[in-house]
Write an enzyme that holds these catalytic residues in place. Structure first.
Site, mmCIF file in Angstrom:
data_model
loop_
_atom_site.group_PDB
_atom_site.id
_atom_site.type_symbol
_atom_site.label_atom_id
_atom_site.label_comp_id
_atom_site.label_asym_id
_atom_site.label_seq_id
_atom_site.Cartn_x
_atom_site.Cartn_y
_atom_site.Cartn_z
ATOM 1 N N ASN A 14 36.272 46.370 57.348
ATOM 2 C CA ASN A 14 35.350 46.873 56.331
ATOM 3 C C ASN A 14 34.122 47.400 57.072
ATOM 4 O O ASN A 14 33.260 46.635 57.495
ATOM 5 C CB ASN A 14 34.981 45.721 55.385
ATOM 6 C CG ASN A 14 34.044 46.164 54.273
ATOM 7 O OD1 ASN A 14 33.629 47.335 54.223
ATOM 8 N ND2 ASN A 14 33.698 45.238 53.402
ATOM 9 N N ARG A 95 39.063 49.063 54.227
ATOM 10 C CA ARG A 95 38.477 49.131 52.893
ATOM 11 C C ARG A 95 37.712 50.449 52.767
ATOM 12 O O ARG A 95 36.850 50.742 53.600
ATOM 13 C CB ARG A 95 37.518 47.957 52.696
ATOM 14 C CG ARG A 95 36.834 47.991 51.356
ATOM 15 C CD ARG A 95 35.982 46.741 51.158
ATOM 16 N NE ARG A 95 35.525 46.688 49.800
ATOM 17 C CZ ARG A 95 34.243 46.643 49.447
ATOM 18 N NH1 ARG A 95 33.302 46.640 50.365
ATOM 19 N NH2 ARG A 95 33.909 46.595 48.183
ATOM 20 N N HIS A 184 34.964 47.300 43.093
ATOM 21 C CA HIS A 184 35.508 45.932 43.169
ATOM 22 C C HIS A 184 36.969 45.892 42.687
ATOM 23 O O HIS A 184 37.479 44.838 42.322
ATOM 24 C CB HIS A 184 34.732 44.923 42.286
ATOM 25 C CG HIS A 184 33.373 44.564 42.764
ATOM 26 N ND1 HIS A 184 32.412 44.081 41.899
ATOM 27 C CD2 HIS A 184 32.798 44.591 43.981
ATOM 28 C CE1 HIS A 184 31.299 43.840 42.562
ATOM 29 N NE2 HIS A 184 31.514 44.136 43.839
ATOM 30 N N ARG A 245 20.616 44.647 41.788
ATOM 31 C CA ARG A 245 20.830 45.915 41.061
ATOM 32 C C ARG A 245 20.607 45.712 39.567
ATOM 33 O O ARG A 245 20.989 44.675 39.010
ATOM 34 C CB ARG A 245 22.268 46.411 41.271
ATOM 35 C CG ARG A 245 22.492 47.015 42.636
ATOM 36 C CD ARG A 245 23.949 47.410 42.830
ATOM 37 N NE ARG A 245 24.498 46.723 43.979
ATOM 38 C CZ ARG A 245 25.786 46.506 44.208
ATOM 39 N NH1 ARG A 245 26.693 46.924 43.342
ATOM 40 N NH2 ARG A 245 26.189 45.875 45.281
ATOM 41 N N GLU A 388 39.606 39.513 48.955
ATOM 42 C CA GLU A 388 39.804 40.955 49.103
ATOM 43 C C GLU A 388 40.521 41.306 50.401
ATOM 44 O O GLU A 388 41.323 42.244 50.442
ATOM 45 C CB GLU A 388 38.450 41.673 49.018
ATOM 46 C CG GLU A 388 37.915 41.686 47.594
ATOM 47 C CD GLU A 388 36.493 42.189 47.480
ATOM 48 O OE1 GLU A 388 35.579 41.396 47.753
ATOM 49 O OE2 GLU A 388 36.300 43.353 47.125
#
Ligand code: AMP
Length: 402
Positions: A14, A95, A184, A245, A388
């Site tokens: 990633n 990813r 996601h 956020r 993940e």
């Protein structure tokens, strides 16, 4: 007892703008054989952490670019182990944040795929170029294994147009690819499939809501294994209140701040992505600290938690309406797996919708798939840890047919 030596492994990468996270995964057994992170790439001194054989190795060395970073990682595999040559690495799984309307599943990376990832960069200017750098560097250093791209948006390519379309001028939207892509997706897909396995029920029969609550947070509605709604949009800024956020706001807030507060677009971008959410309201974005503050009587922290829970509840209600019938509600990621206060409080008042949490089953941090609703409840409420990296590794193996 040591785990049996895996017959094959996948190196999952990633690559961010200033970091590379990696994990060597046994896709069959699900174990992380080794993992680590290179941070502060491009700064004077980078930080490297490699975890293998139960020990953690940390180094502080200059890491001028991603190529040097990955070379250091490969050096650590040589020096500390496990030996990559002996680990039967069958693929490298990358990813990739934004697959736009192009990718509805993982793909073997070739020059055309690289170009497409590059072309999608305007939709994810911080992420796709960094992902691509990681891909190119890894291909150069590991040329003999197939490299696979796994897109964070792919699971949401099934969103119906009614859910994916923003109600703006259709020509502008088409020209600039403005629509809801979600994010996601790898986690929502992994968790919704795991739910069917854990409950031993056919995925096709289940109407599910998945709440991925980490520092970033998103909700999805999944009917029969296909995503029909999700809370993130063009970018991961839309939807739930997150650590830093804002999630949903009136878009006119942007015009207001630009015209009347004299803030530049970049400053507003920074405000909404990094200085908003829980942190924006109370100054903290770790839920452990947040609860301590609430317990100590901090009013801003209490408000931040109330706003967070209120938004979540709204989404659960909305997605219940989208699905028509709700069978399963699942919590996952850092907050979802560890925070029993959030899980309990968000479900309070939802009993008329069939959503009930058993306080004893819900207690504490939950590290394995666990039902937290009472037996016989109309909606099964679960905690299912996400993974993940394992999801990426398994998708990479599917692509190469190993
Ligand atoms: P993630 O992005 O999935 O890694 O989640 C990170 C977030 O999970 C942190 O910012 C914390 O807010 C939250 N978290 C981690 N551990 C706990 C815990 N034991 N209790 C409550 N929240 C936690």
């Amino acid at each position: 007892m040591t785990a049996p030596h895996p017959t094959s492994t996948v190196l999952v990468i990633n690559s961010g703008s200033s970091s590379i996270k990696y994990q060597l995964v046994d896709p069959a057994g699900g174990e992380a054989v080794a993992s680590g992170i290179v941070e502060r790439i491009g700064e004077e001194l980078g930080a490297v952490k490699h975890v293998a054989h139960g020990t953690t190795t940390k180094r502080e060395v200059p890491v001028p670019d991603h190529a040097v970073g990955l070379r250091i990682v490969l050096g650590l595999f040589d020096e500390i182990g496990p030996d990559l040559a002996g680990s039967h690495v069958v693929a490298v799984g990358h990813r990739v944040v934004q697959g736009g309307a192009l990718f509805d599943g993982p793909v073997l990376i070739d020059p055309q795929v690289e170009k497409q990832i590059e072309d999608l960069s305007p939709l994810a200017p911080l992420h796709n170029p960094a992902n691509l750098t990681g891909i190119r560097v890894a291909q150069a250093l590991l040329p003999d294994v197939p490299h696979v791209a796994v897109f964070d948006t792919a699971f949401f390519r099934t969103l119906p147009d009614a859910a994916a379309t923003y109600a703006i001028d259709a020509d502008v939207a088409a020209e600039h690819q403005v629509r809801r892509y979600g994010a996601h997706g790898t986690s929502h897909q992994f968790v919704s499939r795991r739910v069917a396995e854990v409950l031993d029920r056919p995925l096709a029969d289940l109407n599910q809501i998945v709440l991925h609550l980490g520092n970033g947070a998103s909700a999805s509605a999944v009917r029969g294994g296909e995503a029909v709604e999700t809370s993130m949009g063009l970018t991961p800024l839309e939807g739930l209140v997150m650590g830093t956020r804002s999630g949903d706001i009136d878009p006119a807030v942007v015009f207001h701040l630009h015209r009347n507060a004299g803030m530049s677009i970049d400053a507003i971008d920074d405000l909404l992505n990094r200085r908003s959410g829980i942190k924006g309201i109370c100054g903290e974005n770790d839920f452990r600290t947040l609860h301590d503050l609430v317990a100590a009587g901090d009013e801003k922290a209490a408000l931040a938690l109330d706003v967070y829970l209120h938004r979540l509840r709204k989404y659960i209600g909305a997605y219940h309406a989208v699905l028509g019938r709700l069978d399963v509600l699942t919590f996952t990621a850092g907050v979802g797996e560890n925070d029993d206060i959030v899980r309990l409080r968000v479900c309070q008042g939802l009993e008329p919708m069939g959503i009930v949490v058993d306080p004893v089953r819900n207690e504490g941090r939950i590290g394995v798939p666990t039902v937290i609703s009472p037996d016989g409840a109309p909606v099964t409420v679960l905690v299912v840890p996400t993974n993940e990296e394992l999801a990426i590794a398994r998708q990479a193996v599917d692509v190469i047919g190993a």
